[in-house]
Design a protein around this motif. Sequence first.
Motif, PDB file in Angstrom:
ATOM      1  N   LEU A  27      34.382  43.453 -16.175  1.00 60.57           N
ATOM      2  CA  LEU A  27      35.365  43.638 -15.114  1.00 60.57           C
ATOM      3  C   LEU A  27      35.203  45.027 -14.516  1.00 60.57           C
ATOM      4  N   THR A  28      35.446  45.127 -13.216  1.00 59.00           N
ATOM      5  CA  THR A  28      35.476  46.456 -12.603  1.00 59.00           C
ATOM      6  C   THR A  28      36.890  47.012 -12.555  1.00 59.00           C
ATOM      7  N   ALA A  29      37.863  46.245 -12.990  1.00 61.36           N
ATOM      8  CA  ALA A  29      39.249  46.710 -13.140  1.00 61.36           C
ATOM      9  C   ALA A  29      39.828  46.005 -14.347  1.00 61.36           C
ATOM     10  N   PRO A  68      42.267  42.399 -12.957  1.00 58.66           N
ATOM     11  CA  PRO A  68      41.833  42.090 -11.583  1.00 58.66           C
ATOM     12  C   PRO A  68      43.006  41.610 -10.727  1.00 58.66           C
ATOM     13  N   ARG A  95      43.246  43.201  -7.154  1.00 56.38           N
ATOM     14  CA  ARG A  95      42.969  43.619  -5.787  1.00 56.38           C
ATOM     15  C   ARG A  95      41.781  42.842  -5.248  1.00 56.38           C
ATOM     16  N   PRO A 143      40.389  39.880  -5.974  1.00 56.32           N
ATOM     17  CA  PRO A 143      39.444  39.545  -7.052  1.00 56.32           C
ATOM     18  C   PRO A 143      38.297  38.676  -6.557  1.00 56.32           C
ATOM     19  N   ALA A 166      33.223  47.278  -5.365  1.00 57.86           N
ATOM     20  CA  ALA A 166      34.348  47.576  -6.263  1.00 57.86           C
ATOM     21  C   ALA A 166      35.395  48.481  -5.624  1.00 57.86           C
ATOM     22  N   ASP A 191      38.190  43.708  -6.953  1.00 56.36           N
ATOM     23  CA  ASP A 191      38.076  43.724  -8.409  1.00 56.36           C
ATOM     24  C   ASP A 191      37.131  42.599  -8.803  1.00 56.36           C
TER      25      ASP A 191
END
Length: 298
Positions: free
Chosen positions: A11-13, A16, A18, A20, A43, A47
């Motif tokens: 995951l980049t957050a 997720p 925002r 996604p 990113a 997300d």
Amino acid sequence: MNPAVTLFTVLTAEKPARNPLLVVHGGPDWDHSYLRDPLVQLADHHDLIFPDLRGCGRSTRGLPDDQYTPDAATADLAALLDALGVTRADVLGFSYGGMIAQRLALAAPGRVRRLVIASSTVLPVPADAFDGWPERARRTAAEATVWSQADVRSQADVRSRADVASGPALSGSELSGSELTRAAAFAGAEAAVWRAESLPAYRERLSRIRFSAEWLRPWRAGTLPAARVDDAPERLAALGMPILLLHGRQDMTFPAALAERAARLIPYARAVILDEAGHMAHVDQPGRWLEAVSGFLR
């Protein structure tokens, strides 16, 4: 009772929320890593969710062969969205993953906001789709040899042929399991990317993939159900969902002409065909490929 499955997911957050974007890799016996670049550049505004499908990468392996099906992979992705608390997501499916992504959109249309079908197909590939293209025949010969030798000759012979095709050095006298998947991927590198200058970076990308062979067993046994959705253009059209068909002009796996035809059949769909790009269009033309994705998602 179906066995429990855990999907390894990057995951980049942490949560997720925002815009996604769920990214579904192909193979299927590959992992998500070959798609992270250039997608991670999104990113700042999205997300990103990068799962490894069941049997792939660092997700659950060792399931019975009948548990490796497109429907099972689709159900896993819906369950993953539930576990992450994602009500709706944009979805990008690449190659085999493009067909899984279509299945997810059809099975849970309320969960998919926009759909990117990248280097994949909505329509069946005609048997003569690549006739009269000698360059494709030349470039695909090495991988075809790996698979044919795996079927009818000793694994040691396959090993020597894979080495010639710029595959990784292998220990032992035989190729089996994930080693065979890896050797085929390296042998097919020249068919996967179109531009010669893309080959070194692509091979380096291949070297980082955690290949498996879980889906390979039912595929070679002829028991793996087809991933492509029957009547896909009509069924996707009924969803009224924005769809981007993103393709390389020189794709040697799925003809670019099929993406253009599908876009004419599906309202709210459009095709973007990148010149000087093969099946791995995001490697051949990363800037233009990412621009097409980001523009569509905006």
